[in-house]
Scaffold this motif. Structure first.
Motif, mmCIF file in Angstrom:
data_model
loop_
_atom_site.group_PDB
_atom_site.id
_atom_site.type_symbol
_atom_site.label_atom_id
_atom_site.label_comp_id
_atom_site.label_asym_id
_atom_site.label_seq_id
_atom_site.Cartn_x
_atom_site.Cartn_y
_atom_site.Cartn_z
ATOM 1 N N SER A 192 -8.661 7.229 -3.973
ATOM 2 C CA SER A 192 -8.306 5.855 -3.621
ATOM 3 C C SER A 192 -7.948 5.159 -4.926
ATOM 4 C CB SER A 192 -9.502 5.159 -2.957
ATOM 5 O OG SER A 192 -9.248 3.776 -2.836
ATOM 6 N N MET A 193 -6.687 4.735 -5.039
ATOM 7 C CA MET A 193 -6.201 4.218 -6.321
ATOM 8 C C MET A 193 -5.616 2.817 -6.159
ATOM 9 S SD MET A 193 -4.334 7.756 -7.560
ATOM 10 C CE MET A 193 -3.821 8.282 -5.940
ATOM 11 N N THR A 194 -5.393 2.166 -7.295
ATOM 12 C CA THR A 194 -4.586 0.941 -7.291
ATOM 13 C C THR A 194 -3.440 1.152 -8.268
ATOM 14 O OG1 THR A 194 -5.987 -0.042 -8.992
ATOM 15 C CG2 THR A 194 -6.464 -0.644 -6.719
ATOM 16 N N LEU A 232 -10.060 13.460 -2.163
ATOM 17 C CA LEU A 232 -9.577 12.185 -1.616
ATOM 18 C C LEU A 232 -9.591 11.159 -2.740
ATOM 19 C CD1 LEU A 232 -11.526 12.031 1.783
ATOM 20 C CD2 LEU A 232 -9.216 12.869 1.375
ATOM 21 N N VAL A 277 -8.899 4.555 -10.272
ATOM 22 C CA VAL A 277 -9.094 5.687 -9.354
ATOM 23 C C VAL A 277 -10.543 5.738 -8.889
ATOM 24 C CG1 VAL A 277 -8.901 8.185 -9.029
ATOM 25 C CG2 VAL A 277 -7.391 7.050 -10.646
ATOM 26 N N TYR A 278 -10.707 5.892 -7.577
ATOM 27 C CA TYR A 278 -12.011 6.260 -7.022
ATOM 28 C C TYR A 278 -11.813 7.591 -6.308
ATOM 29 C CZ TYR A 278 -16.149 6.455 -4.089
ATOM 30 O OH TYR A 278 -17.313 6.866 -3.472
ATOM 31 N N ALA A 326 -0.893 -2.890 -5.563
ATOM 32 C CA ALA A 326 -0.868 -2.129 -4.309
ATOM 33 C C ALA A 326 -1.964 -1.064 -4.312
ATOM 34 C CB ALA A 326 0.495 -1.465 -4.116
ATOM 35 N N SER A 327 -2.523 -0.806 -3.145
ATOM 36 C CA SER A 327 -3.496 0.281 -3.036
ATOM 37 C C SER A 327 -2.741 1.586 -2.809
ATOM 38 C CB SER A 327 -4.482 0.013 -1.892
ATOM 39 O OG SER A 327 -3.802 -0.028 -0.655
ATOM 40 N N PHE A 328 -3.372 2.684 -3.146
ATOM 41 C CA PHE A 328 -2.694 3.984 -3.120
ATOM 42 C C PHE A 328 -3.735 5.036 -2.764
ATOM 43 C CE2 PHE A 328 -0.358 7.152 -6.235
ATOM 44 C CZ PHE A 328 -0.111 8.007 -5.173
ATOM 45 N N SER A 329 -3.608 5.598 -1.572
ATOM 46 C CA SER A 329 -4.552 6.646 -1.174
ATOM 47 C C SER A 329 -3.842 7.994 -1.206
ATOM 48 C CB SER A 329 -5.095 6.382 0.237
ATOM 49 O OG SER A 329 -4.068 6.472 1.195
ATOM 50 N N GLU A 336 4.099 7.352 2.155
ATOM 51 C CA GLU A 336 4.432 6.188 2.978
ATOM 52 C C GLU A 336 4.265 4.927 2.138
ATOM 53 O OE1 GLU A 336 3.712 5.799 7.356
ATOM 54 O OE2 GLU A 336 2.012 4.646 6.623
ATOM 55 N N SER A 342 0.526 5.469 0.787
ATOM 56 C CA SER A 342 -0.320 6.518 1.333
ATOM 57 C C SER A 342 0.367 7.848 1.097
ATOM 58 C CB SER A 342 -0.514 6.269 2.836
ATOM 59 O OG SER A 342 -1.137 7.362 3.427
ATOM 60 N N GLY A 343 -0.335 8.773 0.490
ATOM 61 C CA GLY A 343 0.266 10.071 0.210
ATOM 62 C C GLY A 343 -0.602 11.204 0.692
ATOM 63 N N VAL A 344 0.034 12.275 1.099
ATOM 64 C CA VAL A 344 -0.700 13.509 1.385
ATOM 65 C C VAL A 344 0.010 14.664 0.713
ATOM 66 C CG1 VAL A 344 -1.773 12.825 3.565
ATOM 67 C CG2 VAL A 344 0.477 13.850 3.601
ATOM 68 N N ALA A 361 0.837 -1.204 0.000
ATOM 69 C CA ALA A 361 0.000 0.000 0.000
ATOM 70 C C ALA A 361 0.867 1.247 0.000
ATOM 71 C CB ALA A 361 -0.910 0.008 1.227
#
Lengths: 328, 329
Positions: free
Chosen positions: A211-213, A209, A191-192, A218-221, A241, A146-148, A144
């Motif tokens: 939510s991707m793959t 926001l 992408v969602y 791997a998932s990717f938020s 992350e 995680s990005g901001v 996974a």
């Protein structure tokens, strides 16, 4: 060899930052700042000891320009640069639509001119170390991401859907998607998007926001909202992350900070100061080196089209209310 | 004196028993091992000064129990939950009490027919920290919610609100474990920002840890993300990041904000006495309901964390956003 560089348009908030840095780079002559607003261009030019001029004059004078216009004007200014064989470093996103981004990329490919995107995160030292660790296999199988990349709402043309191509999605998707593609070598497949306009009375979304793959599963938020309060002591954040089968690694581009609390009764009272190596500086040095033929700008227009496709899929997801496969 | 039977896995039962012992008006009447420990006959409970039983029905045989406390997700101890409802004994359990729509419907319907009731709040609601955040939101401290963001690793122990996840380790399925952790955040989000209308979630699993990120849309507007990692073998360093951003400001905290209050050799120590930490306060609330015959607002309260995690499972299975029905509690 001195390289002649100019700032093309003062519309983008980074124009001032780039001008200040370029004016101090060795072997760089900041030849001018152009803009549709002559007063603002003159003001910016005075601040760094250069001249204000029309776009066409700048193109005749410079070896390379940093395009800092509203997104909708990128195409026209890049075309002008191509006509004058001037190298281009373009602010992101490349265009207000995927089709326009592809069109720009096609035209640039036809000409032998240096082109690249102003994506400083690839020059961020925490991100570079993260990439090294990832490529050394420290993470193991990537599970996974995680990005901001939140920030203050910039206002102005950024909230005009015609000029910007949208709101927070258009503004705050590129950096983290680009750097994750660069680090992992994976593409975004689906992408969602959940969006809303909650913080400001503006005609575009300020909540973003995603939510991707990725292509490896791997998932990717990504939270790219304009949620940073205007009075926050720092403009925003940019971090990634990587959660893997072996360990979790994270990089905070602006983690090196100290606080400054003023007790003078004037202006802002509380500010966080970033003291790490400035990725914008490294970006501009690389652009100058590219013009000299000594380097290649890290983020190509091909990369820009890839992220434009993710942005397009995100807006389509909002419209359809479901996850959308990214079409490149 | 309220006589309580405690159901759950070893460490969680001991943590609860320790808290009940500190209350003047409560006594642990018996302890019951959960499914994860069914083979050991409750031997992990030797330090608890109460008889241990293989099943809740065995513990209830004498008919003088006032309440059942399921420490750990109610869904893990579904048999105990239904046994308690069947004999009309009030029950407190950690959310979620169900992980799928069918179980949810069965428990809610059973509760409606029973003299018993279920309290299934997250102990987070009883922590001073979340209470202060909740109060700040209610009094307009950040205006209207724009984005809430929660990240956490699990399981890990103390301090404060982190003890909520002790009992979750009884769950073996990675999806269930992630749902059990998410349920606590869902409960607090709903409590603070109102009903959740839609959820989309992605889950990933590996031999070392499992990961989920969920995106929520609130019925009254605003969005939230919750990201959680469940570590299988070694407890990770505590990690909690909570951020609520609204149109008039932002609230945020992370584990450092609490774990630095008292430390020894770099490790954080609990400051609050057990009976006055979030879990102790949750148990105190349960005892007060029993003592005052103060019935909860419905037969099961709250129901939404379980409804949402059932939707989370469906979203993860089918890769779709799931909308919760309008007008649901």
């Amino acid at each position: 060899m001195t390289v002649r560089v100019g700032i093309c348009s003062t519309a983008h908030v980074n124009a001032e930052v780039y001008a200040a840095l370029l004016s101090k780079l060795p072997a760089v002559d900041l030849v001018g700042i152009s803009g549709q607003n002559p007063e603002r261009a003159q003001q910016r030019a005075n601040a760094v000891g250069t001249s204000a001029m029309p776009h066409s004059e700048l193109m005749r004078t410079a070896d390379g320009v940093v395009v800092c216009s509203p997104t909708a004007a990128h195409e026209e200014l890049i075309e002008l640069a191509l006509q004058h064989d001037v190298a281009v470093l373009c602010e992101k996103p490349l265009a207000t639509s995927l089709a326009a981004a592809k069109s720009i990329q096609d035209r640039c490919e036809e000409r032998d001119v240096v082109t690249g995107m102003a994506m400083p995160l690839r020059y961020s030292r925490p991100m570079r170390r993260l990439k090294e660790r990832y490529e050394a296999g420290a993470v193991g199988e990537l599970l996974a991401v995680s990005g901001v990349n939140r920030g203050r709402m910039p206002g102005g043309w950024f909230v005009d859907p015609e000029l910007a191509g949208g709101g927070a999605i258009a503004d705050h998707t590129d950096h983290i998607v680009d750097v994750v593609r660069w680090i992992t070598g994976e593409e975004v497949r689906e992408v969602y998007a959940e969006t809303d306009t909650r913080f400001y009375d503006i005609p575009v979304e300020d909540v973003n926001l995603l939510s991707m793959t990725l292509s490896n599963g791997a998932s990717f938020s990504l939270d790219g909202s304009w949620s940073t309060p205007q009075k926050n002591p720092f403009w925003g954040d940019a971090s990634v992350e990587l959660v893997g089968s072996e360990t979790t690694l994270s990089a905070d581009c602006f983690g090196y900070r100290y606080s400054h609390v003023r007790d003078t009764g004037h202006g802002g009272h509380n500010e966080s100061i970033y003291w790490g190596a400035d990725p914008n500086n490294a970006l501009l040095r690389d652009f100058v080196a590219s013009i000299r033929g000594e380097s290649t700008v890290a983020t190509s227009l091909d990369d820009a089209v890839q992220t434009a496709a993710v942005i397009a899929a995100a807006y389509e997801s909002v419209e359809r209310g479901e996850p959308v496969e990214v079409t490149y | 004196m309220q006589r309580i039977v405690v159901v759950g896995a070893g460490a969680a039962v001991q943590a609860h028993a320790e808290r009940y012992e500190r209350f003047d008006d409560a006594a642990v009447y018996g302890v019951v091992g959960g499914a994860a420990e069914s083979g050991d006959g409750g031997s992990d409970f030797e330090s608890v000064d109460a008889p241990s039983y293989d099943s809740l029905s065995g513990a209830l045989r004498d008919d003088d129990v006032d309440g059942v406390d399921i420490c750990g997700p109610g869904s893990t101890f579904g048999d105990a939950l239904e046994t308690a409802l069947n004999v009309g004994i009030p029950t407190r359990c950690d959310p979620p009490f169900a992980l799928d729509d069918a179980t949810y419907d069965r428990v809610v319907s059973l509760a409606a027919e029973s003299n018993g009731w279920i309290l299934s709040h997250s102990p987070h609601r009883f922590s001073r920290l979340y209470d202060r955040l909740h109060s700040a939101i209610e009094s307009g401290g950040i205006g209207s919610i724009g984005v809430a963001r929660i990240e956490r690793t699990a399981p890990f122990c103390g301090p404060g609100w982190n003890v909520s996840y002790d009992g979750v380790s009884a769950i073996e399925s990675h999806v269930d474990a992630l749902c059990a952790v998410l349920a606590h955040d869902v409960d607090v989000l709903e409590w603070t920002f109102g009903p959740i209308e839609r959820v989309f979630v992605r889950m990933r699993t590996s031999a070392r840890c499992d990961h989920a990120h969920a995106v929520f849309a609130f019925r009254e507007g605003g969005r939230a993300t919750v990201e959680t990692r469940w570590h299988r073998n070694e407890p990770p360093d505590p990690r909690v990041n909570v951020e609520y951003s609204g149109n008039h400001g932002r609230l945020d905290f992370d584990e450092s904000d609490a774990s630095t209050a008292l430390r020894e050799d770099g490790a954080s120590l609990a400051v609050d006495p057990p009976e006055d930490d979030c879990r102790g306060r949750a148990l105190r609330s349960f005892l007060d309901h029993l003592r005052d015959a103060d019935l909860p607002p419905s037969d099961v309260a709250p129901t939404t964390p379980s409804r949402v995690v059932a939707a989370v499972r469906r979203s993860a299975d089918e890769d779709i956003p799931v909308t919760l029905a309008e007008g649901s509690p």
